[in-house]
Design a protein around this motif. Structure first.
Motif, PDB file in Angstrom:
ATOM      1  N   PRO A 189       2.873   9.032  15.427  1.00  0.00           N
ATOM      2  CA  PRO A 189       1.556   9.356  14.864  1.00  0.00           C
ATOM      3  C   PRO A 189       1.682   9.649  13.378  1.00  0.00           C
ATOM      4  CG  PRO A 189       1.937  10.581  16.880  1.00  0.00           C
ATOM      5  CD  PRO A 189       3.234   9.901  16.527  1.00  0.00           C
ATOM      6  N   ASN A 190       0.732   9.175  12.622  1.00  0.00           N
ATOM      7  CA  ASN A 190       0.680   9.371  11.172  1.00  0.00           C
ATOM      8  C   ASN A 190       1.801   8.669  10.410  1.00  0.00           C
ATOM      9  OD1 ASN A 190      -1.689  10.953  11.295  1.00  0.00           O
ATOM     10  ND2 ASN A 190      -0.453  12.700  11.881  1.00  0.00           N
ATOM     11  N   SER A 191       2.491   7.739  11.038  1.00  0.00           N
ATOM     12  CA  SER A 191       3.519   6.977  10.332  1.00  0.00           C
ATOM     13  C   SER A 191       2.881   5.822   9.579  1.00  0.00           C
ATOM     14  CB  SER A 191       4.579   6.459  11.307  1.00  0.00           C
ATOM     15  OG  SER A 191       4.024   5.550  12.222  1.00  0.00           O
ATOM     16  N   PHE A 192       3.640   5.238   8.672  1.00  0.00           N
ATOM     17  CA  PHE A 192       3.126   4.118   7.905  1.00  0.00           C
ATOM     18  C   PHE A 192       4.249   3.138   7.598  1.00  0.00           C
ATOM     19  CE2 PHE A 192       5.098   6.361   4.496  1.00  0.00           C
ATOM     20  CZ  PHE A 192       5.434   5.395   3.573  1.00  0.00           C
ATOM     21  N   SER A 193       3.850   1.921   7.267  1.00  0.00           N
ATOM     22  CA  SER A 193       4.748   0.904   6.724  1.00  0.00           C
ATOM     23  C   SER A 193       4.045   0.271   5.536  1.00  0.00           C
ATOM     24  CB  SER A 193       5.055  -0.184   7.754  1.00  0.00           C
ATOM     25  OG  SER A 193       5.844   0.324   8.788  1.00  0.00           O
ATOM     26  N   SER A 194       4.795  -0.009   4.500  1.00  0.00           N
ATOM     27  CA  SER A 194       4.262  -0.690   3.331  1.00  0.00           C
ATOM     28  C   SER A 194       4.484  -2.181   3.517  1.00  0.00           C
ATOM     29  CB  SER A 194       4.981  -0.194   2.076  1.00  0.00           C
ATOM     30  OG  SER A 194       4.488  -0.853   0.949  1.00  0.00           O
ATOM     31  N   VAL A 195       3.447  -2.978   3.286  1.00  0.00           N
ATOM     32  CA  VAL A 195       3.513  -4.416   3.495  1.00  0.00           C
ATOM     33  C   VAL A 195       3.032  -5.107   2.218  1.00  0.00           C
ATOM     34  CG1 VAL A 195       2.640  -6.338   4.875  1.00  0.00           C
ATOM     35  CG2 VAL A 195       3.030  -4.122   5.950  1.00  0.00           C
ATOM     36  N   GLN A 196       3.786  -6.066   1.754  1.00  0.00           N
ATOM     37  CA  GLN A 196       3.406  -6.847   0.577  1.00  0.00           C
ATOM     38  C   GLN A 196       2.867  -8.193   1.053  1.00  0.00           C
ATOM     39  OE1 GLN A 196       3.953  -5.406  -2.473  1.00  0.00           O
ATOM     40  NE2 GLN A 196       2.968  -7.055  -3.568  1.00  0.00           N
ATOM     41  N   ILE A 197       1.642  -8.524   0.671  1.00  0.00           N
ATOM     42  CA  ILE A 197       1.043  -9.826   0.989  1.00  0.00           C
ATOM     43  C   ILE A 197       0.631 -10.432  -0.345  1.00  0.00           C
ATOM     44  CG2 ILE A 197      -0.782 -11.071   2.193  1.00  0.00           C
ATOM     45  CD1 ILE A 197      -0.843  -8.780   4.227  1.00  0.00           C
ATOM     46  N   GLY A 198       1.385 -11.419  -0.795  1.00  0.00           N
ATOM     47  CA  GLY A 198       1.159 -11.975  -2.118  1.00  0.00           C
ATOM     48  C   GLY A 198       1.367 -10.888  -3.152  1.00  0.00           C
ATOM     49  N   PRO A 199       0.456 -10.760  -4.099  1.00  0.00           N
ATOM     50  CA  PRO A 199       0.614  -9.737  -5.137  1.00  0.00           C
ATOM     51  C   PRO A 199       0.097  -8.358  -4.717  1.00  0.00           C
ATOM     52  CG  PRO A 199      -1.293 -11.056  -5.626  1.00  0.00           C
ATOM     53  CD  PRO A 199      -0.638 -11.667  -4.400  1.00  0.00           C
ATOM     54  N   ARG A 200      -0.463  -8.247  -3.523  1.00  0.00           N
ATOM     55  CA  ARG A 200      -1.085  -6.988  -3.097  1.00  0.00           C
ATOM     56  C   ARG A 200      -0.192  -6.196  -2.143  1.00  0.00           C
ATOM     57  NH1 ARG A 200      -6.819  -6.790  -4.127  1.00  0.00           N
ATOM     58  NH2 ARG A 200      -7.478  -8.788  -4.926  1.00  0.00           N
ATOM     59  N   SER A 201      -0.190  -4.887  -2.348  1.00  0.00           N
ATOM     60  CA  SER A 201       0.544  -3.974  -1.486  1.00  0.00           C
ATOM     61  C   SER A 201      -0.445  -3.273  -0.558  1.00  0.00           C
ATOM     62  CB  SER A 201       1.277  -2.940  -2.347  1.00  0.00           C
ATOM     63  OG  SER A 201       1.908  -1.990  -1.534  1.00  0.00           O
ATOM     64  N   PHE A 202      -0.101  -3.168   0.723  1.00  0.00           N
ATOM     65  CA  PHE A 202      -0.937  -2.514   1.720  1.00  0.00           C
ATOM     66  C   PHE A 202      -0.139  -1.426   2.419  1.00  0.00           C
ATOM     67  CE2 PHE A 202      -2.674  -6.724   1.274  1.00  0.00           C
ATOM     68  CZ  PHE A 202      -4.042  -6.540   1.339  1.00  0.00           C
ATOM     69  N   LEU A 203      -0.841  -0.407   2.888  1.00  0.00           N
ATOM     70  CA  LEU A 203      -0.255   0.593   3.767  1.00  0.00           C
ATOM     71  C   LEU A 203      -0.851   0.381   5.147  1.00  0.00           C
ATOM     72  CD1 LEU A 203      -0.552   3.782   1.547  1.00  0.00           C
ATOM     73  CD2 LEU A 203       1.470   2.365   1.939  1.00  0.00           C
TER      74      LEU A 203
ATOM     75  N   GLY B 287       7.593   5.619   6.688  1.00  0.00           N
ATOM     76  CA  GLY B 287       7.848   7.034   6.901  1.00  0.00           C
ATOM     77  C   GLY B 287       6.700   7.719   7.600  1.00  0.00           C
ATOM     78  N   VAL B 288       6.756   9.047   7.589  1.00  0.00           N
ATOM     79  CA  VAL B 288       5.709   9.882   8.169  1.00  0.00           C
ATOM     80  C   VAL B 288       5.338  10.935   7.124  1.00  0.00           C
ATOM     81  CG1 VAL B 288       5.032  11.339  10.117  1.00  0.00           C
ATOM     82  CG2 VAL B 288       6.694   9.515  10.467  1.00  0.00           C
ATOM     83  N   PRO B 289       4.497  10.564   6.165  1.00  0.00           N
ATOM     84  CA  PRO B 289       4.154  11.512   5.100  1.00  0.00           C
ATOM     85  C   PRO B 289       3.115  12.528   5.562  1.00  0.00           C
ATOM     86  CG  PRO B 289       2.894   9.542   4.811  1.00  0.00           C
ATOM     87  CD  PRO B 289       3.808   9.301   5.995  1.00  0.00           C
ATOM     88  N   LYS B 290       3.070  13.664   4.906  1.00  0.00           N
ATOM     89  CA  LYS B 290       2.004  14.630   5.175  1.00  0.00           C
ATOM     90  C   LYS B 290       0.696  14.147   4.562  1.00  0.00           C
ATOM     91  CE  LYS B 290       4.956  18.554   5.729  1.00  0.00           C
ATOM     92  NZ  LYS B 290       5.269  19.920   5.396  1.00  0.00           N
ATOM     93  N   SER B 291       0.795  13.397   3.464  1.00  0.00           N
ATOM     94  CA  SER B 291      -0.399  12.872   2.808  1.00  0.00           C
ATOM     95  C   SER B 291       0.003  11.780   1.828  1.00  0.00           C
ATOM     96  CB  SER B 291      -1.145  13.989   2.055  1.00  0.00           C
ATOM     97  OG  SER B 291      -0.337  14.477   0.995  1.00  0.00           O
ATOM     98  N   PHE B 292      -0.978  11.059   1.343  1.00  0.00           N
ATOM     99  CA  PHE B 292      -0.809  10.127   0.235  1.00  0.00           C
ATOM    100  C   PHE B 292      -1.616  10.709  -0.914  1.00  0.00           C
ATOM    101  CE2 PHE B 292       1.298   6.954   2.573  1.00  0.00           C
ATOM    102  CZ  PHE B 292       0.672   6.811   3.798  1.00  0.00           C
ATOM    103  N   GLN B 293      -1.044  10.764  -2.092  1.00  0.00           N
ATOM    104  CA  GLN B 293      -1.759  11.319  -3.239  1.00  0.00           C
ATOM    105  C   GLN B 293      -1.624  10.400  -4.434  1.00  0.00           C
ATOM    106  OE1 GLN B 293      -0.782  15.313  -4.310  1.00  0.00           O
ATOM    107  NE2 GLN B 293      -2.102  15.310  -6.088  1.00  0.00           N
ATOM    108  N   CYS B 294      -2.744  10.174  -5.106  1.00  0.00           N
ATOM    109  CA  CYS B 294      -2.734   9.405  -6.335  1.00  0.00           C
ATOM    110  C   CYS B 294      -1.892  10.162  -7.358  1.00  0.00           C
ATOM    111  CB  CYS B 294      -4.155   9.229  -6.861  1.00  0.00           C
ATOM    112  SG  CYS B 294      -4.220   8.425  -8.475  1.00  0.00           S
ATOM    113  N   PRO B 295      -0.951   9.487  -8.039  1.00  0.00           N
ATOM    114  CA  PRO B 295      -0.126  10.184  -9.022  1.00  0.00           C
ATOM    115  C   PRO B 295      -0.890  10.589 -10.286  1.00  0.00           C
ATOM    116  CG  PRO B 295       0.414   7.851  -8.996  1.00  0.00           C
ATOM    117  CD  PRO B 295      -0.560   8.096  -7.875  1.00  0.00           C
ATOM    118  N   GLN B 296      -2.084  10.054 -10.486  1.00  0.00           N
ATOM    119  CA  GLN B 296      -2.862  10.370 -11.684  1.00  0.00           C
ATOM    120  C   GLN B 296      -4.021  11.325 -11.413  1.00  0.00           C
ATOM    121  OE1 GLN B 296      -4.098   6.731 -13.539  1.00  0.00           O
ATOM    122  NE2 GLN B 296      -2.014   6.005 -13.798  1.00  0.00           N
TER     123      GLN B 296
END
Length: 75
Positions: free
Chosen positions: A4-18, A47-56
């Motif tokens: 639960p709450n896990s993710f994988s990063s996937v690259q499709i062409g020039p775009r990155s998806f979670l 991974g299994v992050p607690k959250s995703f946060q914009c770095p800016q």
């Protein structure tokens, strides 16, 4: 998704998806970009992050990235 709450990063062409799994077992896919500034909130491959946060910006997305502010959900 393996956990639960896990993710994988996937690259499709020039775009990155979670691709994420929530506590109910549903799978969600979102662009790995902040919709406001275009920053990349997640630089890990999985991974299994607690959250995703914009770095800016202080926007945090936790349980359901599709419903959260700051990340662009896919159609």
């Amino acid at each position: 998704m393996p956990d639960p709450n896990s993710f994988s990063s996937v690259q499709i062409g020039p775009r990155s998806f979670l691709v994420t799994g929530d506590r109910a077992g549903k799978v969600h896919a979102v662009f790995n970009r902040c919709s406001h500034r275009g920053a990349t909130p997640c630089r890990e491959m999985s991974g299994v992050p607690k959250s995703f946060q914009c770095p800016q910006l202080p926007w945090v997305v936790s349980d359901n990235p599709v419903a959260g502010r700051g990340l662009s959900d896919t159609p």
